[in-house]
Design an enzyme around this catalytic site. Structure first.
Site, PDB file in Angstrom:
ATOM      1  N   CYS A 126       0.894  -1.155   0.000  1.00  0.00           N
ATOM      2  CA  CYS A 126       0.000   0.000   0.000  1.00  0.00           C
ATOM      3  C   CYS A 126       0.935   1.208   0.000  1.00  0.00           C
ATOM      4  CB  CYS A 126      -0.961  -0.038   1.187  1.00  0.00           C
ATOM      5  SG  CYS A 126      -0.194  -0.459   2.764  1.00  0.00           S
ATOM      6  N   LYS A 294      21.047  31.957  30.345  1.00  0.00           N
ATOM      7  CA  LYS A 294      20.643  30.752  29.629  1.00  0.00           C
ATOM      8  C   LYS A 294      21.338  29.563  30.273  1.00  0.00           C
ATOM      9  CE  LYS A 294      20.289  28.639  25.084  1.00  0.00           C
ATOM     10  NZ  LYS A 294      20.783  27.336  25.574  1.00  0.00           N
ATOM     11  N   ARG A 315      10.741  17.913  25.421  1.00  0.00           N
ATOM     12  CA  ARG A 315      10.619  18.400  24.051  1.00  0.00           C
ATOM     13  C   ARG A 315      10.289  17.303  23.052  1.00  0.00           C
ATOM     14  NH1 ARG A 315      15.569  22.563  23.246  1.00  0.00           N
ATOM     15  NH2 ARG A 315      16.714  20.811  24.152  1.00  0.00           N
ATOM     16  N   GLY A 344       9.618  25.629  32.162  1.00  0.00           N
ATOM     17  CA  GLY A 344      10.897  25.810  32.831  1.00  0.00           C
ATOM     18  C   GLY A 344      11.932  24.826  32.348  1.00  0.00           C
ATOM     19  N   LYS A 458      17.606  34.162  21.980  1.00  0.00           N
ATOM     20  CA  LYS A 458      18.680  33.540  22.762  1.00  0.00           C
ATOM     21  C   LYS A 458      20.018  33.988  22.182  1.00  0.00           C
ATOM     22  CE  LYS A 458      18.605  29.150  20.190  1.00  0.00           C
ATOM     23  NZ  LYS A 458      18.488  27.683  20.293  1.00  0.00           N
ATOM     24  N   TRP A 459      20.877  34.427  23.077  1.00  0.00           N
ATOM     25  CA  TRP A 459      22.223  34.835  22.655  1.00  0.00           C
ATOM     26  C   TRP A 459      23.235  33.869  23.238  1.00  0.00           C
ATOM     27  CZ3 TRP A 459      26.676  35.879  25.274  1.00  0.00           C
ATOM     28  CH2 TRP A 459      27.733  36.397  24.507  1.00  0.00           C
ATOM     29  N   ILE A 531      20.043  13.147  23.832  1.00  0.00           N
ATOM     30  CA  ILE A 531      19.146  12.038  24.166  1.00  0.00           C
ATOM     31  C   ILE A 531      17.737  12.532  24.479  1.00  0.00           C
ATOM     32  CG2 ILE A 531      21.041  10.618  25.035  1.00  0.00           C
ATOM     33  CD1 ILE A 531      20.068  11.307  27.861  1.00  0.00           C
ATOM     34  N   ASP A 532      17.592  13.863  24.685  1.00  0.00           N
ATOM     35  CA  ASP A 532      16.274  14.414  24.993  1.00  0.00           C
ATOM     36  C   ASP A 532      15.493  14.765  23.733  1.00  0.00           C
ATOM     37  OD1 ASP A 532      18.230  16.414  24.519  1.00  0.00           O
ATOM     38  OD2 ASP A 532      16.937  17.944  25.417  1.00  0.00           O
TER      39      ASP A 532
END
Length: 597
Positions: A126, A294, A315, A344, A458-459, A531-532
């Protein structure tokens, strides 16, 4: 579906399975050369490749049954010129199992060709080669070879992992050939099932397809995907945190997070910053911002939904249950918060040589079902301190919360006026922070926005800017050249390799994994495995990072620009236009970043 577009999720779907019962070869649809511009060479599946595979097995195929509803994918003549009989048997799909008429026709066809001696393979496909294909092969095994339906389904799954993954199909097979109550649940879906997530799943004739596990929409199923063995925090075991792997709880948590964020897409709904460059830095003078350090942590949203109902969402949209973590209601400490969604990151602080996990809260989307995410950021920070942190401290004072029994501590992340940026990077603050920090986050005062947010900047120091790629190690050579291993780096939404990386002994273990790389000495350099994450950065994200690398905002430029913003805000006469390009120009950009052409 556009006529010349490849089917959703086809690209990394395995081309074929193993022969089933020595008779059937399940495979996905082939795509002819007309699709080559959309398909990288290593992902192509031309009809000629089927012929070469059969020759390598030293077997013949007498029949190929095409179950799709279109003739656009490849030229049947390319099959028939190899001496293979081609037959089109259209099966709807779209949540509808093959009908009894489809099944009877398939069995008659296969039985006729199966009479040949010695028996030759029958190919069946298919679009992806799992559900319609598996259904009809299993039906044949039961009706003509006296297999039990349990054995047929299990054998097909072994030959073509993960097997039939639509729950409706499994139930219908067991209804016809066994006991519907004994139908197994749909299997865990592989990663390729979640690609092309922004596209509706359409079959070949343009109709909307169904989700893998039931007859509901596929987009809903995608929100309930499951990555087994997800790791909560790399490098440390956090007691009391367990992955949620069962339905309906997994889907309920994911769906609630989506609803609270107002996120209509799939996957992780949290706000995603973009890299600062010489264009978007101007946002700092156009609207009010706060700044924070950061942290080099792991992103998590936290859903608080009652006593012992605290969940963390990463994530990858994996969900973890957190036990022994309490969030009392400020107005009545005996009550527990519910319908509350925080944003957070988990960090690991080093305290007296010990690793201490902490959750830093830097935003709130819902508080007791109230849409505080629509308020400005200053109010949200006050809400975090007053409604989340303070009630916990009050209950600790009474001895009703024992911090030593909690899996990790919870703290608010501080934000400051952007004029403090220099002190965050160069003052005592950076020395006092007991976890890794790798830059600054500039947060606008406006309401919370899910997904990619071009206003959150983000810097990072240019030396730390990085891209998350999927690594694929490929053996390549050419005329007059010795074959060698090449590390191809892929990003989301772009079929061709985005860049290359030198293959080392260490790198080989990360084949087909997500790796973070930085650009150093005109080449990409491996930093670590992510790994995340199960998917690489999107193409646009990767290009934005490359722009930041080749045309960086240096620390000196950033501070100078912020100083000018402060001077302008105080009503002082500007000596210079607010343009980061006018002074403190960066060094010449590095050579070409192996970007795609």
């Amino acid at each position: 579906m556009a006529y010349n577009k490849i089917p959703p999720r086809w690209l990394n779907c395995p081309r074929r399975g193993q022969p089933v019962a020595g008779r059937f070869l399940p495979l996905k649809t082939m795509l002819g050369p007309r699709y080559d511009s959309q398909v990288a060479e290593e992902n192509r599946f031309h009809p000629s490749m089927l012929s070469n595979y059969l020759k390598s097995l030293k077997v013949k195929m007498s029949l190929l049954v095409d179950l799709t509803n279109t003739s656009r994918f490849y030229d049947r003549n390319d099959i028939e010129k190899e001496g293979i009989k081609y037959i089109k048997l259209q099966c709807k799909g779209h949540g509808e199992c093959p009908t009894t008429e489809n099944t009877e026709t398939f069995i008659r066809l296969c039985e006729r060709f199966n009479e040949r001696s010695p028996p030759e393979l029958i190919g069946v496909h298919c679009t992806h080669g799992f559900n319609r294909t598996g259904f009809l092969i299993c039906a044949f095994l039961v009706e003509k070879m006296d297999w039990s339906i349990e054995a047929a389904v299990a054998t097909f799954a072994q030959a073509r992992p993960p097997g039939i993954y639509k729950g409706d199909y499994l139930k219908e097979l067991f209804r016809r050939y066994g006991d519907i109550e004994e139908a197994p649940p749909p299997p865990v879906l592989p990663d390729w099932c979640f690609e092309d997530e922004d596209e509706e799943d359409e079959d070949e004739d343009g109709k909307k397809d169904s989700e893998p596990g039931s007859s509901a929409s596929f987009s809903k199923r995608r929100k309930e995907r499951l990555k087994l063995g997800a790791i909560f925090l790399e490098g440390i075991t956090v007691k009391g945190v367990t992955q949620v792997t069962t339905q309906p709880k997994l889907g309920e948590v994911q769906q609630k997070c989506h609803q609270f964020c107002g996120w209509e897409g799939s996957g992780f709904p949290g706000a995603q910053p973009v890299s600062m460059d010489k264009q978007n830095i101007r946002l700092l003078e156009q609207k009010p911002y706060k700044v924070s350090w950061k942290a080099d942590g792991t992103r998590y949203m936290m859903l608080i939904d009652g006593t012992n109902e605290v969940f963390m969402i990463d994530r990858d949209n994996s969900v973890f249950h957190v036990s022994n973590l309490e969030f009392p209601f400020r107005k009545d400490l005996r009550m527990h918060l519910s319908n509350t969604l925080l944003d957070g990151e988990m960090i690991i602080d080093k305290v007296n040589g010990q690793a201490v996990p902490r959750y830093l809260i830097y935003d709130i989307i819902k508080f007791n079902a109230q849409p505080v995410g629509d308020c400005d950021f200053n109010i949200r920070l006050q809400c975090i301190e007053r409604e989340i942190i303070s009630p916990r401290h009050e209950k600790m004072k009474t001895g009703l919360i024992d911090k030593t029994q909690e899996p990790f501590s919870v703290r608010p992340k501080q934000f400051f006026d952007i004029n403090i940026s220099r002190k965050l990077l160069e003052g005592n603050f950076a020395k006092e922070v007991s976890h890794e920090m790798d830059g600054l986050i500039f947060q606008p005062i406006g309401k919370y926005k899910p997904g990619r947010c071009d206003d959150i900047l983000k810097w990072k120091p240019p030396s730390l800017n990085s891209v998350d790629f999927r690594l694929k190690i490929t053996r390549m050579g050419g005329e007059g050249l010795l074959p060698q291993n090449v590390g191809l780096l892929y990003v989301g939404g772009y079929e061709r390799p985005f860049a290359q990386i030198k293959v080392t002994k260490e790198l080989k273990q990360y084949d087909n994994k997500i790796i973070e790389c930085k650009f150093e000495n005109n080449s990409w350099v491996f930093m670590r495995q992510r790994i995340d994450k199960s998917f690489p950065n999107a193409y646009n994200t990767a290009m934005a990072v490359c722009n930041s690398i080749s045309n960086p905002v240096t620390k000196e430029m950033l501070f100078e620009f912020i100083d000018r913003c402060a001077a302008a805000a105080q009503g002082q006469k500007r000596k210079y236009p607010l343009d980061p390009d006018t002074e403190l120009m960066p060094p010449p950009p590095p050579k070409r970043l192996h970007r795609p052409t």
